[in-house]
Design a protein around this motif. Structure first.
Motif, mmCIF file in Angstrom:
data_model
loop_
_atom_site.group_PDB
_atom_site.id
_atom_site.type_symbol
_atom_site.label_atom_id
_atom_site.label_comp_id
_atom_site.label_asym_id
_atom_site.label_seq_id
_atom_site.Cartn_x
_atom_site.Cartn_y
_atom_site.Cartn_z
ATOM 1 N N ASP A 97 0.860 -1.180 0.000
ATOM 2 C CA ASP A 97 0.000 0.000 0.000
ATOM 3 C C ASP A 97 0.893 1.225 0.000
ATOM 4 O O ASP A 97 1.842 1.312 0.767
ATOM 5 C CB ASP A 97 -0.892 0.042 1.255
ATOM 6 N N SER A 100 -1.309 7.959 -2.296
ATOM 7 C CA SER A 100 -1.280 8.727 -3.545
ATOM 8 C C SER A 100 -1.355 10.216 -3.217
ATOM 9 O O SER A 100 -1.479 10.610 -2.050
ATOM 10 C CB SER A 100 -2.442 8.314 -4.441
ATOM 11 N N LEU A 106 -2.949 3.433 -2.675
ATOM 12 C CA LEU A 106 -2.845 2.659 -3.913
ATOM 13 C C LEU A 106 -2.186 1.326 -3.589
ATOM 14 O O LEU A 106 -1.264 1.262 -2.787
ATOM 15 C CB LEU A 106 -1.989 3.390 -4.953
ATOM 16 N N LYS A 108 0.085 -1.625 -4.842
ATOM 17 C CA LYS A 108 1.080 -1.962 -5.863
ATOM 18 C C LYS A 108 1.411 -3.443 -5.732
ATOM 19 O O LYS A 108 1.664 -3.930 -4.633
ATOM 20 C CB LYS A 108 2.362 -1.151 -5.690
#
Length: 178
Positions: A97, A100, A106, A108
């Motif tokens: 995590d 952003s 976000l 990944k």
């Protein structure tokens, strides 16, 4: 720094460093070239042996066909023997995590795949574990025979080569022996 400069100014130490460096380069380069050369040599000799044996078998078979007579065969290869070795595969996936710019998180995902060969040890010898191999692939055949001027003989020889070697008709050339 002053100790290093004193050692480098000493002529005998300078010569010793040069000799050690050159020996290191030779030791790193020499064994790899020898191994590569021996592998290529083994591959070429196997392919050559395969072609010679297949040509002899084909000549013996073709001579048994009515009207062929004396025969000479030449085989060309498209590829040499292919060896397949056992491998261990590891795959890992990470989820992270990260924030952003707008404040939301976000996710990944990253994955990693690693392959290593499996080796077997026999006393002092260590080699990769071979699980299968494929024969060299034949590209084409030239057949020169006494009956090569006869269209029926040509047809029979072409069909025998195609079926026996598993190649297409247009990869086979039949001619009359002089």
């Amino acid at each position: 720094m002053s100790d290093l400069s004193k050692i480098l100014k000493n002529k005998s130490a300078e010569k010793a460093l040069i000799v050690i460096g050159l020996l290191g380069i030779v030791l790193l380069a020499f064994p790899q070239k020898e191994k590569d050369h021996s592998l290529k040599k083994a591959e070429v000799s196997y392919s050559k042996q395969y072609v010679e044996e297949t040509e002899k078998k084909l000549e013996k078979t073709l001579q048994k066909i009515d009207g062929v007579g004396k025969v000479s065969v030449m085989i060309t290869l498209e590829s040499s023997e292919e060896l397949i070795y056992a491998q261990n595969e590891k795959e890992s996936t990470d989820m992270q995590d990260s924030p952003s710019y707008d404040g939301e998180n976000l996710k990944k995902e990253s994955s990693r795949r690693e392959k290593t060969y499996v080796f077997s040890d026999y006393g002092k010898d260590r080699s990769a574990l071979k699980i299968s191999s494929t024969e060299p692939k034949i590209k084409g055949v030239i057949v020169v025979c006494e009956g090569g001027g006869n269209s029926l003989v040509k047809s029979r020889v072409t069909e025998a080569c195609s079926v026996g070697l598993g190649i297409r008709y247009n990869s086979i050339f039949v001619a009359k022996l002089n």
